[in-house]
Write an enzyme that holds these catalytic residues in place. Structure first.
Site, PDB file in Angstrom:
ATOM      1  N   GLU A   1      -3.322   5.687  12.278  1.00  8.66           N
ATOM      2  CA  GLU A   1      -2.416   5.994  11.172  1.00  8.66           C
ATOM      3  C   GLU A   1      -3.201   6.124   9.869  1.00  8.66           C
ATOM      4  O   GLU A   1      -4.158   5.364   9.640  1.00  8.66           O
ATOM      5  CB  GLU A   1      -1.385   4.867  11.063  1.00  8.66           C
ATOM      6  CG  GLU A   1      -0.360   5.040   9.956  1.00  8.66           C
ATOM      7  CD  GLU A   1       0.606   3.858   9.915  1.00  8.66           C
ATOM      8  OE1 GLU A   1       0.900   3.269  10.972  1.00  8.66           O
ATOM      9  OE2 GLU A   1       1.057   3.507   8.812  1.00  8.66           O
TER      10      GLU A   1
ATOM     11  N   SER B   1       0.869  -1.180   0.000  1.00 11.85           N
ATOM     12  CA  SER B   1       0.000   0.000   0.000  1.00 11.85           C
ATOM     13  C   SER B   1       0.904   1.227   0.000  1.00 11.85           C
ATOM     14  O   SER B   1       0.945   2.005   0.942  1.00 11.85           O
ATOM     15  CB  SER B   1      -0.934  -0.008   1.215  1.00 11.85           C
ATOM     16  OG  SER B   1      -0.214   0.145   2.414  1.00 11.85           O
TER      17      SER B   1
ATOM     18  N   HIS C   1       8.431  -1.314   9.589  1.00 12.29           N
ATOM     19  CA  HIS C   1       8.760  -2.285   8.539  1.00 12.29           C
ATOM     20  C   HIS C   1       7.910  -1.982   7.302  1.00 12.29           C
ATOM     21  O   HIS C   1       7.131  -1.031   7.292  1.00 12.29           O
ATOM     22  CB  HIS C   1       8.452  -3.699   9.044  1.00 12.29           C
ATOM     23  CG  HIS C   1       6.978  -3.935   9.262  1.00 12.29           C
ATOM     24  ND1 HIS C   1       6.393  -5.166   9.252  1.00 12.29           N
ATOM     25  CD2 HIS C   1       5.952  -3.055   9.488  1.00 12.29           C
ATOM     26  CE1 HIS C   1       5.100  -5.043   9.453  1.00 12.29           C
ATOM     27  NE2 HIS C   1       4.810  -3.796   9.608  1.00 12.29           N
ATOM     28  N   ARG C   2       7.999  -2.813   6.243  1.00  8.26           N
ATOM     29  CA  ARG C   2       7.081  -2.787   5.119  1.00  8.26           C
ATOM     30  C   ARG C   2       6.359  -4.129   5.074  1.00  8.26           C
ATOM     31  O   ARG C   2       6.811  -5.103   5.670  1.00  8.26           O
ATOM     32  CB  ARG C   2       7.817  -2.573   3.787  1.00  8.26           C
ATOM     33  CG  ARG C   2       8.563  -1.257   3.639  1.00  8.26           C
ATOM     34  CD  ARG C   2       7.750  -0.019   3.926  1.00  8.26           C
ATOM     35  NE  ARG C   2       6.555   0.180   3.131  1.00  8.26           N
ATOM     36  CZ  ARG C   2       6.401   1.125   2.221  1.00  8.26           C
ATOM     37  NH1 ARG C   2       7.391   1.952   1.956  1.00  8.26           N
ATOM     38  NH2 ARG C   2       5.254   1.278   1.588  1.00  8.26           N
ATOM     39  N   SER C   3       5.265  -4.184   4.309  1.00  6.88           N
ATOM     40  CA  SER C   3       4.550  -5.461   4.251  1.00  6.88           C
ATOM     41  C   SER C   3       5.387  -6.533   3.543  1.00  6.88           C
ATOM     42  O   SER C   3       5.280  -7.717   3.839  1.00  6.88           O
ATOM     43  CB  SER C   3       3.201  -5.281   3.578  1.00  6.88           C
ATOM     44  OG  SER C   3       3.343  -4.609   2.344  1.00  6.88           O
TER      45      SER C   3
ATOM     46  N   GLU D   1       1.526  -9.571   6.950  1.00 12.06           N
ATOM     47  CA  GLU D   1       2.324  -9.165   8.108  1.00 12.06           C
ATOM     48  C   GLU D   1       2.153 -10.116   9.285  1.00 12.06           C
ATOM     49  O   GLU D   1       2.424  -9.776  10.430  1.00 12.06           O
ATOM     50  CB  GLU D   1       1.979  -7.723   8.490  1.00 12.06           C
ATOM     51  CG  GLU D   1       2.302  -6.757   7.351  1.00 12.06           C
ATOM     52  CD  GLU D   1       2.230  -5.285   7.740  1.00 12.06           C
ATOM     53  OE1 GLU D   1       1.703  -4.983   8.832  1.00 12.06           O
ATOM     54  OE2 GLU D   1       2.692  -4.452   6.949  1.00 12.06           O
TER      55      GLU D   1
ATOM     56  N   ASP E   1      -4.033   1.199  11.662  1.00 11.03           N
ATOM     57  CA  ASP E   1      -3.575   1.859  10.442  1.00 11.03           C
ATOM     58  C   ASP E   1      -4.663   1.627   9.407  1.00 11.03           C
ATOM     59  O   ASP E   1      -4.810   0.517   8.889  1.00 11.03           O
ATOM     60  CB  ASP E   1      -2.231   1.281   9.960  1.00 11.03           C
ATOM     61  CG  ASP E   1      -1.785   1.922   8.647  1.00 11.03           C
ATOM     62  OD1 ASP E   1      -2.455   2.872   8.193  1.00 11.03           O
ATOM     63  OD2 ASP E   1      -0.768   1.474   8.081  1.00 11.03           O
TER      64      ASP E   1
ATOM     65  N   LYS F   1       9.833   5.177   7.525  1.00 10.26           N
ATOM     66  CA  LYS F   1      10.146   4.018   6.687  1.00 10.26           C
ATOM     67  C   LYS F   1      11.328   4.394   5.805  1.00 10.26           C
ATOM     68  O   LYS F   1      11.185   5.240   4.909  1.00 10.26           O
ATOM     69  CB  LYS F   1       8.951   3.688   5.791  1.00 10.26           C
ATOM     70  CG  LYS F   1       7.753   3.062   6.515  1.00 10.26           C
ATOM     71  CD  LYS F   1       6.580   2.998   5.546  1.00 10.26           C
ATOM     72  CE  LYS F   1       5.497   2.037   6.008  1.00 10.26           C
ATOM     73  NZ  LYS F   1       4.266   2.186   5.193  1.00 10.26           N
TER      74      LYS F   1
ATOM     75  N   GLN G   1      -6.541  -1.501   7.125  1.00  7.54           N
ATOM     76  CA  GLN G   1      -5.441  -2.409   6.820  1.00  7.54           C
ATOM     77  C   GLN G   1      -4.853  -3.120   8.048  1.00  7.54           C
ATOM     78  O   GLN G   1      -4.504  -4.282   7.981  1.00  7.54           O
ATOM     79  CB  GLN G   1      -4.353  -1.600   6.117  1.00  7.54           C
ATOM     80  CG  GLN G   1      -3.127  -2.358   5.711  1.00  7.54           C
ATOM     81  CD  GLN G   1      -2.134  -1.441   5.007  1.00  7.54           C
ATOM     82  OE1 GLN G   1      -2.263  -1.161   3.823  1.00  7.54           O
ATOM     83  NE2 GLN G   1      -1.155  -0.947   5.737  1.00  7.54           N
ATOM     84  N   GLU G   2      -4.738  -2.387   9.167  1.00  5.30           N
ATOM     85  CA  GLU G   2      -4.029  -2.981  10.313  1.00  5.30           C
ATOM     86  C   GLU G   2      -4.739  -2.722  11.630  1.00  5.30           C
ATOM     87  O   GLU G   2      -5.090  -1.585  11.943  1.00  5.30           O
ATOM     88  CB  GLU G   2      -2.612  -2.397  10.398  1.00  5.30           C
ATOM     89  CG  GLU G   2      -1.832  -2.642   9.128  1.00  5.30           C
ATOM     90  CD  GLU G   2      -0.469  -1.945   9.098  1.00  5.30           C
ATOM     91  OE1 GLU G   2       0.015  -1.508  10.162  1.00  5.30           O
ATOM     92  OE2 GLU G   2       0.087  -1.832   7.993  1.00  5.30           O
TER      93      GLU G   2
ATOM     94  N   LYS H   1       6.784  -0.594  14.629  1.00 10.60           N
ATOM     95  CA  LYS H   1       5.780  -1.577  14.195  1.00 10.60           C
ATOM     96  C   LYS H   1       6.453  -2.537  13.230  1.00 10.60           C
ATOM     97  O   LYS H   1       7.128  -2.139  12.287  1.00 10.60           O
ATOM     98  CB  LYS H   1       4.514  -0.928  13.627  1.00 10.60           C
ATOM     99  CG  LYS H   1       4.574  -0.277  12.286  1.00 10.60           C
ATOM    100  CD  LYS H   1       3.130  -0.023  11.779  1.00 10.60           C
ATOM    101  CE  LYS H   1       3.128   0.477  10.357  1.00 10.60           C
ATOM    102  NZ  LYS H   1       1.793   0.572   9.765  1.00 10.60           N
TER     103      LYS H   1
ATOM    104  N   HIS I   1      -3.213  -6.082   2.401  1.00 13.56           N
ATOM    105  CA  HIS I   1      -2.353  -7.132   2.953  1.00 13.56           C
ATOM    106  C   HIS I   1      -3.075  -8.457   3.143  1.00 13.56           C
ATOM    107  O   HIS I   1      -2.527  -9.397   3.701  1.00 13.56           O
ATOM    108  CB  HIS I   1      -1.758  -6.695   4.304  1.00 13.56           C
ATOM    109  CG  HIS I   1      -0.896  -5.484   4.184  1.00 13.56           C
ATOM    110  ND1 HIS I   1      -0.495  -4.734   5.269  1.00 13.56           N
ATOM    111  CD2 HIS I   1      -0.350  -4.890   3.090  1.00 13.56           C
ATOM    112  CE1 HIS I   1       0.259  -3.737   4.842  1.00 13.56           C
ATOM    113  NE2 HIS I   1       0.358  -3.802   3.545  1.00 13.56           N
TER     114      HIS I   1
ATOM    115  N   ASP J   1       1.650   8.372   7.276  1.00 15.09           N
ATOM    116  CA  ASP J   1       2.509   7.425   6.556  1.00 15.09           C
ATOM    117  C   ASP J   1       2.502   7.830   5.070  1.00 15.09           C
ATOM    118  O   ASP J   1       3.393   8.553   4.618  1.00 15.09           O
ATOM    119  CB  ASP J   1       1.973   6.005   6.782  1.00 15.09           C
ATOM    120  CG  ASP J   1       2.647   4.960   5.925  1.00 15.09           C
ATOM    121  OD1 ASP J   1       3.682   5.254   5.323  1.00 15.09           O
ATOM    122  OD2 ASP J   1       2.129   3.815   5.839  1.00 15.09           O
TER     123      ASP J   1
HETATM  124  P1  PGA Z   1       3.015  -1.261   3.155  1.00 13.26           P
HETATM  125  O1  PGA Z   1       2.094  -1.164   4.440  1.00 13.26           O
HETATM  126  O2  PGA Z   1       4.374  -1.673   3.585  1.00 13.26           O
HETATM  127  O3  PGA Z   1       2.305  -2.272   2.299  1.00 13.26           O
HETATM  128  O4  PGA Z   1       3.019   0.121   2.531  1.00 13.26           O
HETATM  129  C1  PGA Z   1       2.544  -0.701   5.662  1.00 13.26           C
HETATM  130  C2  PGA Z   1       1.811   0.525   6.119  1.00 13.26           C
HETATM  131  O5  PGA Z   1       0.911   1.038   5.417  1.00 13.26           O
HETATM  132  O6  PGA Z   1       2.130   1.031   7.179  1.00 13.26           O
HETATM  133 ZN    ZN Z   2       0.598   2.741   7.001  1.00 14.15          ZN
END
Ligand code: PGA
Ligand code: ZN
Length: 412
Positions: free
Chosen positions: A284, A42, A364-366, A208, A243, A336, A165-166, A387, A157, A311
């Site tokens: 987030e 994402s 991290h990243r996904s 993740e 998130d 990131k 997403q999270e 995270k 994800h 983000d």
């Molecule tokens: P991504 O997701 O690594 O797929 O961008 C992580 C996030 O959105 O924080």
């Molecule tokens: Zn994010």
């Protein structure tokens, strides 16, 4: 101490999703720093460019162009340069690339070299990586971060219908070790609860490491998590973070949440009621990456109670952070390294955020690897938050396990 770069070698490896990514070895005589580059799904539209080959190989996702750029273009430019001069290394690459978003060499090529040079320099100076980064950042307070563990996955994800997403748990115990333990226990109790309620196939995991049951209402995962936490008696010691990654469910029709298109204002009301109902401490990307009005409204309404993390809207970019500070569009930065592409620029972004009294969360990243650089980064800059997904799957645990080692070394 001899710290001239004698050789740089990149190669194509695979990440946690089975997609190609870049690995870089930077040498000074016989000493080597090795780093692997992560990759998002994402991704924000303002991120530095991740160079992919296109064409047939690996369905277009190969990174041989980026690898070639390291071996043929960056390596000769950096030969004999001092790997302990991070700024010089990064500036030389920025100069060689010459574009605003690193599209010529690829942020994945540049980042691999940037991080591997740092790793090599820390080895030559015989310093643990977090201490070496601490020196670059002018920080001596090495605090272990609170983990933000993504235990229910949705959005890009997972193949379920969850728009957010999270769904993360945030265990706040005295030591990192205890927080990780409580997080892991919650994860396993949650697995049992999901299996019981939705059937065994619902405990499959997303990118993740979190569960990805086929839920479609935002309250459902929050209720499940609360139940797991309460069953363990952790009540107030485990908080919740979301998130939303709202850029992914935003279109001209509005924000698609719980099967309805919502206006910016209606979505704000959803967040307000969730914060009232659940022990949420962090939100987030609650709005889409260019919806600064949405960000400003939520920071104004919830920013005193809750951390509003940018983000996709900030992409670890100093210029974008400056604007968000002026607008009061956030109060925390998601850090990131691959969004911006060099360690120096990422450290500048963290500094700017901290100087403006924002919180900083290393992320991290996904798409990840077994690389644990970001664990040392979080301790080195002393930001207090990380995270790295669920407490499950080696790509996620590489970071949490490294934090256990660092905590042990610091004698806490
Ligand atoms: P991504 O997701 O690594 O797929 O961008 C992580 C996030 O959105 O924080
Ligand atoms: Zn994010």
């Amino acid at each position: 101490m001899y710290s001239k770069i004698t050789r740089i070698k990149a190669r194509e490896i695979l990440d946690s999703r089975g997609n190609p990514t870049v690995e870089v070895d930077v040498y000074s005589k016989s000493k080597r720093g090795r780093e692997e580059v992560p990759s998002g799904a994402s991704t924000g539209i303002h991120e530095a460019l991740e160079l992919r080959d296109k064409g047939k190989r690996y369905l277009g996702k190969g990174v041989l162009k980026a690898v070639n750029n390291v071996n043929k273009k960056i390596a000769p430019r950096l030969r004999n340069k001092n790997c302990a001069n991070q700024k010089l290394i990064d500036d030389l690459m920025l100069d060689l690339d010459g574009t605003a978003n690193k599209r010529k060499l690829g942020a994945n090529a540049i980042l691999g070299v940037s991080l591997a040079s740092c790793r090599l320099a820390s080895k030559i100076q015989r310093k643990p990586l977090y201490k070496y980064i601490g020196a670059l950042f002018n920080n001596k307070r090495f605090t272990l971060p609170t983990p933000y563990m993504n235990i229910i996955n949705g959005g890009k994800h997972a193949d379920n219908r969850l728009q957010f997403q999270e769904f993360m748990i945030v265990p706040k115990f005295k030591t990192f070790k205890e927080s990780l333990r409580a997080g892991s226990e919650t994860y396993h109790v949650l697995k049992k609860l999901i299996g019981k309620k939705y059937g065994k196939s619902s405990t499959n995991v997303g990118d993740e490491g979190g569960f990805a049951p086929n839920l479609n209402k935002v309250r459902e995962p929050l209720k499940l998590i609360t139940k797991a936490v309460n069953e363990l008696g952790y009540g107030r010691r485990i908080k919740i973070a979301i998130d939303a990654a709202a850029s992914e469910f935003y279109s001209r029709k509005g924000y698609l949440v719980d099967d309805k298109y919502l206006t910016q204002n209606k979505l704000l009301k959803v967040y307000e009621s969730l914060v009232d109902e659940f022990p949420i401490i962090s939100l987030e990307d609650p709005f889409s990456q260019d919806d600064s009005e949405g960000f400003v409204s939520i920071t104004e309404s919830l920013g005193r109670k809750v951390q509003i993390v940018g983000d996709d809207s900030l992409v670890t970019n100093v210029e974008r952070i400056k604007k968000a500070v002026e607008l009061k569009a956030c109060n925390a930065l998601l850090l990131k390294v691959n969004q911006i592409g060099t360690l120096s620029e990422a450290l500048d972004a963290a500094k700017l955020a901290m100087d403006n009294n924002w919180n900083v969360m290393v992320s991290h990243r996904s798409g990840e690897t077994s690389d644990s650089f970001i664990a040392d980064l979080a301790v080195g800059i002393g930001c207090g938050q990380i995270k790295s997904g669920a407490p499950c799957r080696s790509d996620r645990l590489a970071k949490y396990n490294q934090l256990l080692r660092i905590e042990e070394e610091l004698g806490r």
